[in-house]
Design a protein around this motif. Structure first.
Motif, PDB file in Angstrom:
ATOM      1  N   UNK A  62       0.839  -1.208   0.000  1.00 50.13           N
ATOM      2  CA  UNK A  62       0.000   0.000   0.000  1.00 50.13           C
ATOM      3  C   UNK A  62       0.869   1.250   0.000  1.00 50.13           C
ATOM      4  N   UNK A  63       1.842   1.248   0.885  1.00 50.75           N
ATOM      5  CA  UNK A  63       2.721   2.397   1.006  1.00 50.75           C
ATOM      6  C   UNK A  63       3.563   2.602  -0.253  1.00 50.75           C
ATOM      7  N   UNK A  64       4.016   1.514  -0.843  1.00 46.41           N
ATOM      8  CA  UNK A  64       4.768   1.621  -2.101  1.00 46.41           C
ATOM      9  C   UNK A  64       3.896   2.247  -3.188  1.00 46.41           C
ATOM     10  N   UNK A  65       2.644   1.789  -3.283  1.00 45.25           N
ATOM     11  CA  UNK A  65       1.745   2.326  -4.309  1.00 45.25           C
ATOM     12  C   UNK A  65       1.488   3.819  -4.090  1.00 45.25           C
ATOM     13  N   UNK A  66       1.126   4.187  -2.871  1.00 44.03           N
ATOM     14  CA  UNK A  66       0.812   5.589  -2.606  1.00 44.03           C
ATOM     15  C   UNK A  66       2.041   6.486  -2.747  1.00 44.03           C
ATOM     16  N   UNK A  68       4.563   5.832  -4.868  1.00 44.35           N
ATOM     17  CA  UNK A  68       4.822   5.894  -6.314  1.00 44.35           C
ATOM     18  C   UNK A  68       3.879   6.903  -6.972  1.00 44.35           C
ATOM     19  N   UNK A  69       2.632   6.905  -6.575  1.00 45.57           N
ATOM     20  CA  UNK A  69       1.669   7.853  -7.143  1.00 45.57           C
ATOM     21  C   UNK A  69       2.013   9.275  -6.722  1.00 45.57           C
ATOM     22  N   UNK A  70       2.468   9.456  -5.493  1.00 48.43           N
ATOM     23  CA  UNK A  70       2.845  10.797  -5.019  1.00 48.43           C
ATOM     24  C   UNK A  70       3.838  11.460  -5.978  1.00 48.43           C
ATOM     25  N   UNK A  84      -7.160  11.735  -5.734  1.00 54.00           N
ATOM     26  CA  UNK A  84      -6.986  10.475  -5.025  1.00 54.00           C
ATOM     27  C   UNK A  84      -7.464  10.642  -3.595  1.00 54.00           C
ATOM     28  N   UNK A  85      -8.298   9.700  -3.169  1.00 52.08           N
ATOM     29  CA  UNK A  85      -8.785   9.646  -1.799  1.00 52.08           C
ATOM     30  C   UNK A  85      -8.273   8.343  -1.200  1.00 52.08           C
ATOM     31  N   UNK A  86      -7.479   8.464  -0.143  1.00 52.08           N
ATOM     32  CA  UNK A  86      -6.893   7.297   0.519  1.00 52.08           C
ATOM     33  C   UNK A  86      -7.718   6.968   1.759  1.00 52.08           C
ATOM     34  N   UNK A 107       2.054  12.940   1.698  1.00 50.95           N
ATOM     35  CA  UNK A 107       1.000  12.568   0.751  1.00 50.95           C
ATOM     36  C   UNK A 107       0.026  13.725   0.593  1.00 50.95           C
ATOM     37  N   UNK A 108      -0.205  14.172  -0.635  1.00 51.64           N
ATOM     38  CA  UNK A 108      -1.111  15.299  -0.884  1.00 51.64           C
ATOM     39  C   UNK A 108      -2.568  14.882  -1.064  1.00 51.64           C
ATOM     40  N   UNK A 109      -2.915  13.690  -0.659  1.00 55.26           N
ATOM     41  CA  UNK A 109      -4.239  13.137  -0.898  1.00 55.26           C
ATOM     42  C   UNK A 109      -5.216  13.512   0.207  1.00 55.26           C
TER      43      UNK A 109
END
Length: 164
Positions: A62-66, A68-70, A84-86, A107-109
């Motif tokens: 999960x952390x890797x994905x979020x 990477x998207x950041x 994106x809503x986490x 994280x800017x989500x």
């Protein structure tokens, strides 16, 4: 082997339960990072796509994905208007770690807590990470579970299809 098979069966069942164009549930109460109650109906983006990512502080993929998207999120927003809503599924024991975790990762989500996992159940999420793409009408149009390096490319391609 039984565990792997069960995971596969549950994942497939989850995908089938949420048929194409199912609506995002709007009557589930979440918590904001400052402790305020928020209805899931507040997850909106003025008719533009939304990525909803279920995650937990203890979940490495999960952390890797979020993370990477950041790295590309600002570009995604400029190109497609996506938001994106986490949704953290951390329970009451670990919920106090969510805000420092989010801040520490920069994280800017929009991030919400689903401590009782009501929203998780409403969305038929079995394992995290579980990522959904919601179109401008609030319909679930795509989803996937797990994360491998590069999975974020598939996410943005699906978002791009919505804004064409």
């Amino acid at each position: 082997m039984k565990r792997v098979l069960l995971t596969i069966v549950l994942t497939v069942a989850s995908a089938l339960a949420f048929a194409q164009n199912a609506k995002l549930p709007d009557n589930v109460t979440l918590k904001s990072l400052d402790g305020q109650s928020v209805q899931s109906s507040a997850i909106q983006n003025d008719g533009k796509p939304i990525i909803v990512s279920f995650w937990a502080t203890w979940c490495k993929p999960c952390n890797k994905e979020l993370n990477a998207i950041r790295e590309v999120y600002e570009d995604w927003q400029e190109e497609t208007g996506v938001k994106l809503v986490a949704i953290s599924i951390d329970d009451a024991r670990s919920a106090s770690r969510v805000k420092p975790h989010v801040d520490g990762n920069d994280w800017p989500y929009e991030v919400y807590l689903d401590q009782n996992q009501d929203f998780k159940r409403a969305m038929n999420v079995v394992n995290v990470p579980h990522t959904f793409i919601i179109n401008g009408n609030g319909e679930i149009v795509w989803q996937h579970t797990s994360y491998v390096d590069g999975s974020e490319d598939e996410i943005i391609e699906e978002v791009r299809k919505l804004v064409k």
